[in-house]
Motif scaffolding. Sequence first.
Motif, PDB file in Angstrom:
ATOM      1  N   VAL A 229       0.836  -1.205   0.000  1.00  0.00           N
ATOM      2  CA  VAL A 229       0.000   0.000   0.000  1.00  0.00           C
ATOM      3  C   VAL A 229       0.870   1.254   0.000  1.00  0.00           C
ATOM      4  O   VAL A 229       0.605   2.215  -0.742  1.00  0.00           O
ATOM      5  CB  VAL A 229      -0.949   0.006   1.217  1.00  0.00           C
ATOM      6  N   ALA A 230       1.947   1.259   0.814  1.00  0.00           N
ATOM      7  CA  ALA A 230       2.820   2.432   0.903  1.00  0.00           C
ATOM      8  C   ALA A 230       3.503   2.713  -0.441  1.00  0.00           C
ATOM      9  O   ALA A 230       3.535   3.862  -0.905  1.00  0.00           O
ATOM     10  CB  ALA A 230       3.860   2.217   2.001  1.00  0.00           C
ATOM     11  N   CYS A 231       4.045   1.662  -1.069  1.00  0.00           N
ATOM     12  CA  CYS A 231       4.751   1.845  -2.342  1.00  0.00           C
ATOM     13  C   CYS A 231       3.792   2.249  -3.455  1.00  0.00           C
ATOM     14  O   CYS A 231       4.080   3.152  -4.252  1.00  0.00           O
ATOM     15  CB  CYS A 231       5.489   0.570  -2.724  1.00  0.00           C
ATOM     16  N   LEU A 232       2.640   1.573  -3.526  1.00  0.00           N
ATOM     17  CA  LEU A 232       1.682   1.867  -4.580  1.00  0.00           C
ATOM     18  C   LEU A 232       1.098   3.269  -4.434  1.00  0.00           C
ATOM     19  O   LEU A 232       0.963   4.010  -5.414  1.00  0.00           O
ATOM     20  CB  LEU A 232       0.558   0.826  -4.568  1.00  0.00           C
TER      21      LEU A 232
ATOM     22  N   VAL B 274      -5.365   1.148  -1.373  1.00  0.00           N
ATOM     23  CA  VAL B 274      -6.004   0.229  -0.429  1.00  0.00           C
ATOM     24  C   VAL B 274      -6.993  -0.677  -1.142  1.00  0.00           C
ATOM     25  O   VAL B 274      -7.049  -1.891  -0.906  1.00  0.00           O
ATOM     26  CB  VAL B 274      -6.690   1.011   0.706  1.00  0.00           C
ATOM     27  N   LEU B 275      -7.791  -0.100  -2.038  1.00  0.00           N
ATOM     28  CA  LEU B 275      -8.779  -0.891  -2.768  1.00  0.00           C
ATOM     29  C   LEU B 275      -8.105  -1.945  -3.655  1.00  0.00           C
ATOM     30  O   LEU B 275      -8.561  -3.084  -3.732  1.00  0.00           O
ATOM     31  CB  LEU B 275      -9.657   0.035  -3.618  1.00  0.00           C
ATOM     32  N   ILE B 276      -7.014  -1.568  -4.318  1.00  0.00           N
ATOM     33  CA  ILE B 276      -6.314  -2.512  -5.195  1.00  0.00           C
ATOM     34  C   ILE B 276      -5.702  -3.654  -4.385  1.00  0.00           C
ATOM     35  O   ILE B 276      -5.867  -4.838  -4.721  1.00  0.00           O
ATOM     36  CB  ILE B 276      -5.227  -1.787  -6.003  1.00  0.00           C
ATOM     37  N   VAL B 277      -4.990  -3.316  -3.298  1.00  0.00           N
ATOM     38  CA  VAL B 277      -4.326  -4.350  -2.501  1.00  0.00           C
ATOM     39  C   VAL B 277      -5.338  -5.277  -1.846  1.00  0.00           C
ATOM     40  O   VAL B 277      -5.181  -6.500  -1.845  1.00  0.00           O
ATOM     41  CB  VAL B 277      -3.405  -3.701  -1.444  1.00  0.00           C
ATOM     42  N   ASP B 278      -6.420  -4.703  -1.267  1.00  0.00           N
ATOM     43  CA  ASP B 278      -7.454  -5.542  -0.664  1.00  0.00           C
ATOM     44  C   ASP B 278      -8.160  -6.384  -1.713  1.00  0.00           C
ATOM     45  O   ASP B 278      -8.542  -7.537  -1.464  1.00  0.00           O
ATOM     46  CB  ASP B 278      -8.478  -4.682   0.080  1.00  0.00           C
ATOM     47  N   GLY B 279      -8.370  -5.818  -2.894  1.00  0.00           N
ATOM     48  CA  GLY B 279      -9.008  -6.566  -3.971  1.00  0.00           C
ATOM     49  C   GLY B 279      -8.178  -7.757  -4.421  1.00  0.00           C
ATOM     50  O   GLY B 279      -8.690  -8.857  -4.638  1.00  0.00           O
ATOM     51  N   LEU B 280      -6.873  -7.549  -4.547  1.00  0.00           N
ATOM     52  CA  LEU B 280      -5.980  -8.645  -4.936  1.00  0.00           C
ATOM     53  C   LEU B 280      -5.927  -9.713  -3.853  1.00  0.00           C
ATOM     54  O   LEU B 280      -5.879 -10.919  -4.157  1.00  0.00           O
ATOM     55  CB  LEU B 280      -4.571  -8.102  -5.185  1.00  0.00           C
ATOM     56  N   LYS B 281      -5.974  -9.297  -2.584  1.00  0.00           N
ATOM     57  CA  LYS B 281      -5.968 -10.263  -1.482  1.00  0.00           C
ATOM     58  C   LYS B 281      -7.258 -11.088  -1.507  1.00  0.00           C
ATOM     59  O   LYS B 281      -7.249 -12.303  -1.311  1.00  0.00           O
ATOM     60  CB  LYS B 281      -5.844  -9.549  -0.144  1.00  0.00           C
TER      61      LYS B 281
END
Length: 244
Positions: free
Chosen positions: A200-203, A231-238
């Motif tokens: 999340v920090a890097c993205l 946050v939406l992208i990382v949570d979505g991928l998870k």
Amino acid sequence: MQWKRHRTGSLRQRLQPHRGELVAGIREGFPIFIGYFPVAVAYGLLAKSVPLSLAETGLFSAIVFAGASQFVSASLLLAGVGIGSIIVTTFLVNSRHLLLSTAVAARLTGSRRGVALAAFGVTDETFAIATTRQETYGTPYLLGLNTTAWLGWLLGSLAGHVAGGFLPHRLQAAMGLLLYVMFLGILMPQVRKDVRVLAVACLSGALHWGLRMTGWLPGGWCLVAAILVSVLIVDGLKGRGEKA
């Protein structure tokens, strides 16, 4: 006499959990106090060059309590920019707090008494600590955490103004980097617990830089959009990984 002792004991028992939360917040906020103080000294030096009085500098830090906005505002005042433009710029720079406060409020448990005062003190660093904390917390914890950070910023601002021109310019410039060093110190322990924090920090950093380069959004909204999308992208991928 026994009834009075029983009543006193019951009162202490009811207050004990809140006292523990408050102390925990103060303890976890102390590293932020240490990190904020030298950065606030740099702000106090800048405020004196505007020039703002000691009372104005202290009041500004006590009421606004936003490092980036205060540095920007002081610089704009020094450049002779109008008050209206400064207010709008401050709002845009601080617009990310709408998102930060919402995330913190979603994790609060127990009574909401004093939550408005606690929300006032939410910063990037206190947000990072509060939202990555494993244990649940209530308003007393948040008040302890935020008040400790607030005191570090306020006292550092006053100290910087009093120091005036005694500190060399190079040291003043170096102090501005300490805020980023402190944030890295908060981020890295959380990365070891969950690699998604690093993602999340890097993205969000990459997205924020890209949005700033395109000029599609004002500075404050660029940061809000970058954090939200990351946050939406990382949570979505998870979520997809768990379904698979």
